[in-house]
Design a protein around this motif. Structure first.
Motif, short mmCIF file in Angstrom:
data_model
loop_
_atom_site.label_atom_id
_atom_site.label_comp_id
_atom_site.label_asym_id
_atom_site.label_seq_id
_atom_site.Cartn_x
_atom_site.Cartn_y
_atom_site.Cartn_z
N GLU A 6 -15.81 3.16 3.95
CA GLU A 6 -15.28 2.28 4.98
C GLU A 6 -16.16 2.26 6.22
N ASN A 14 -6.21 -0.05 -1.42
CA ASN A 14 -5.77 1.00 -2.34
C ASN A 14 -4.32 1.36 -2.02
N ARG A 42 1.91 2.38 2.87
CA ARG A 42 1.23 3.00 4.02
C ARG A 42 2.23 3.26 5.13
N LYS A 50 0.81 -1.22 0.00
CA LYS A 50 0.00 0.00 0.00
C LYS A 50 0.84 1.27 0.00
N SER A 92 -10.48 4.58 -1.54
CA SER A 92 -10.60 3.14 -1.31
C SER A 92 -11.27 2.47 -2.51
N SER A 99 -8.02 -0.94 3.66
CA SER A 99 -8.58 -0.83 2.33
C SER A 99 -7.48 -1.12 1.30
MG MG Z 1 -7.97 3.14 3.99
#
Ligand code: MG
Ligand code: TXA
Length: 348
Positions: A186, A151, A63, A61, A157, A149
Motif C-alpha cells: 500500500e 481485502n 472493517r 470488508k 491486501s 484495500s
Molecule cells: Mg488495508
C-alpha cells in the motif's frame, strides 16, 4: 449479491475499455462498491460523499468503523475540494509524487465528505493513484472515491483480482481486473498537518524521497510499534496475516533450516517464506518465494501473494526471512512485522 467481473487487458489504451469502465462507474455513482486496480494494491471503491456507500465498504470488508479511509481522486486540483488547507511542503510532495503511491493527510474541509470516511477525524487522507484503470474509473464516476484495500479486514491486501474475489465475492457489486498490481504494498501515508511531513505508514515512496522534496521528514516509528492511540488508526489492528502463525528470522538460510529441522522434530509442519536466492537451502513442508533479496521491489510485489499462498498449505508455523529495513525494505519489514504480530525467532 452477484459480483460483476470486468477484464481490462489493454491498460495503456484504457479508452478501448470504456464500456466496462462505464458500467463499473455507474454502479459507484448509484452508491454501490466496486473493486479496482491501483499501482499499489486493489482498492474497494465507493462514493466518498455518500454515507450509504461508505457503510457498504466497511460492511463488505468487516472493517472497524473507527479506521478511516483514503479518498482517491483523478485530478491533482481536486485536493482543494476536500482539503481545508494544504501546507507548501505537501503541495511540493503532491507535485512530485502524484499520480503515485503517496497518501497525504491534511486538514479536511467541513461538510464535504461523509463523516464515516474520516471516522470523525478533522483530517482527511487523499491520494491520486497511478493506474490508468483507476484514473478512468474515478473520472467517469465524477466523484471522489473512498477506497481501502479490497481485502477482508485482517487479510493481506489483494494484488490480483482473484485475491479480491477470494475475499469478497458475493459481497461487492463488481471487480475490475487489470492483472497483477505493480508496487504490491500500500501507499506511503504521510501526515501533513504539522510543520514537516511525518511518515505514518512506510511504502514505495521512502522517507528519503520525501525528505529530498520537503527538506525535512520523520517516520513515526513510535506509533508504528506502540499499538495504542496510533495516529493512523489502522496501525493498531493485526494485518496481512496468513492463517498459520508467522515468525520472522534474521540470519543465514542454514540457520533458518536448523530451526525448521528443530520444529519438524517436534512434529510440526513448517513453511518458509523465502527469497529466490535461498530456496535451494530449504527442506520444509512448504517453501514459498516472495522475490529476490537482491531486488527488494520484487519482494514488495510478491509479498502479499506469498502470504496468501500459505493458506493453501497445511503448515503449523511459518518462518519468514527478514529483509534489510532500508528504502522499500522499510515497508516490507513493516508489513512482515504486522503479519507476524511482531514475533521474531532469535538467531542464537
Ligand atoms: Mg488495508
Ligand atoms: O495503496 C493504498 O493506499 C491502498 C490503495 C487501494 O489506494 N489503500 C489502502 O487503504 O491501503 P487502507 O484503508 O487499507 O489504509 C489506509 C490507512 C489506514 O492505516 C488508515 O488508518 C490511515 O490510512 N488513514 C486514513 N485516513 C486517515 C486520517 N485522516 N488520519 C490518519 N490516518 C488515516
Amino acid at each position: 449479491m452477484e459480483t460483476k467481473y470486468w477484464f481490462v487487458d489493454n491498460i495503456e489504451q484504457i479508452h478501448q475499455h470504456y464500456p466496462q469502465i462505464k458500467e463499473a462507474a455507474d454502479l459507484i455513482r448509484k452508491g454501490e462498491v466496486v473493486a479496482f486496480p491501483t499501482e499499489t494494491v486493489y482498492g474497494l471503491g465507493g462514493q466518498a460523499k455518500l454515507d450509504k456507500a461508505v457503510d457498504k465498504i466497511f460492511e463488505a470488508k468487516g472493517r472497524p468503523s473507527d479506521n478511516p479511509l483514503i479518498v482517491h481522486i483523478a485530478d491533482q486540483k481536486d485536493v482543494d475540494e476536500l482539503a481545508h488547507s494544504v501546507p507548501v511542503y505537501a503541495r511540493r510532495l503532491i507535485e512530485k509524487f502524484w499520480p503515485g503511491p503517496l497518501t497525504v493527510i491534511v486538514p479536511k474541509k467541513a461538510g464535504v465528505l461523509s463523516e464515516r470516511v474520516t471516522a470523525g477525524l478533522d483530517t482527511v487522507a487523499i491520494r491520486m493513484p497511478d493506474h490508468p484503470a483507476a484514473l478512468a474509473l474515478i473520472k467517469q464516476a465524477g466523484v471522489p472515491v473512498a477506497a481501502p484495500s479490497a481485502n477482508r479486514s485482517g487479510k493481506p491486501s489483494p494484488t490480483t483480482a482473484q485475491h479480491v474475489l477470494d475475499d469478497l465475492s458475493g459481497r461487492i457489486a463488481g471487480v475490475v481486473d487489470a492483472g497483477e498490481t505493480g508496487v504490491g504494498l500500500e501507499s506511503t501515508v504521510v501526515d501533513c498537518t504539522g510543520d514537516y511531513p511525518i511518515v505514518l505508514r512506510p511504502g514505495g515512496v521512502t522517507e528519503a524521497d520525501i525528505e529530498a522534496i520537503a527538506g525535512k521528514a520523520a517516520t513515526n516509528t513510535f506509533l508504528q510499534k506502540q499499538e495504542d492511540t496510533p495516529k493512523a488508526p489502522g496501525m493498531k489492528y493485526t494485518h496481512y496475516a496468513p492463517e498459520a502463525p508467522l515468525y520472522i528470522m534474521e540470519g543465514t538460510a542454514e540457520s533458518i533450516q536448523r530451526k525448521v529441522n528443530e520444529w519438524q522434530a517436534e512434529g510440526k509442519k513448517v513453511g518458509v517464506l523465502a527469497s529466490w536466492e535461498n530456496v535451494p537451502f530449504y527442506k520444509a513442508e512448504a517453501v514459498i518465494v516472495c522475490g529476490y533479496r537482491s531486488d527488494l521491489t520484487s519482494v514488495a510485489k510478491g509479498l502479499y501473494g506469498a502470504l496468501r499462498a500459505f493458506n493453501e498449505e497445511s503448515v503449523d508455523a511459518i518462518i519468514a526471512e527478514a529483509f534489510p529495513a532500508e528504502g522499500v525494505g522499510a515497508a516490507i519489514m513493516n508489513r512482515l512485522e504486522k503479519a507476524a504480530g511482531h514475533k521474531w525467532i532469535s538467531t542464537k
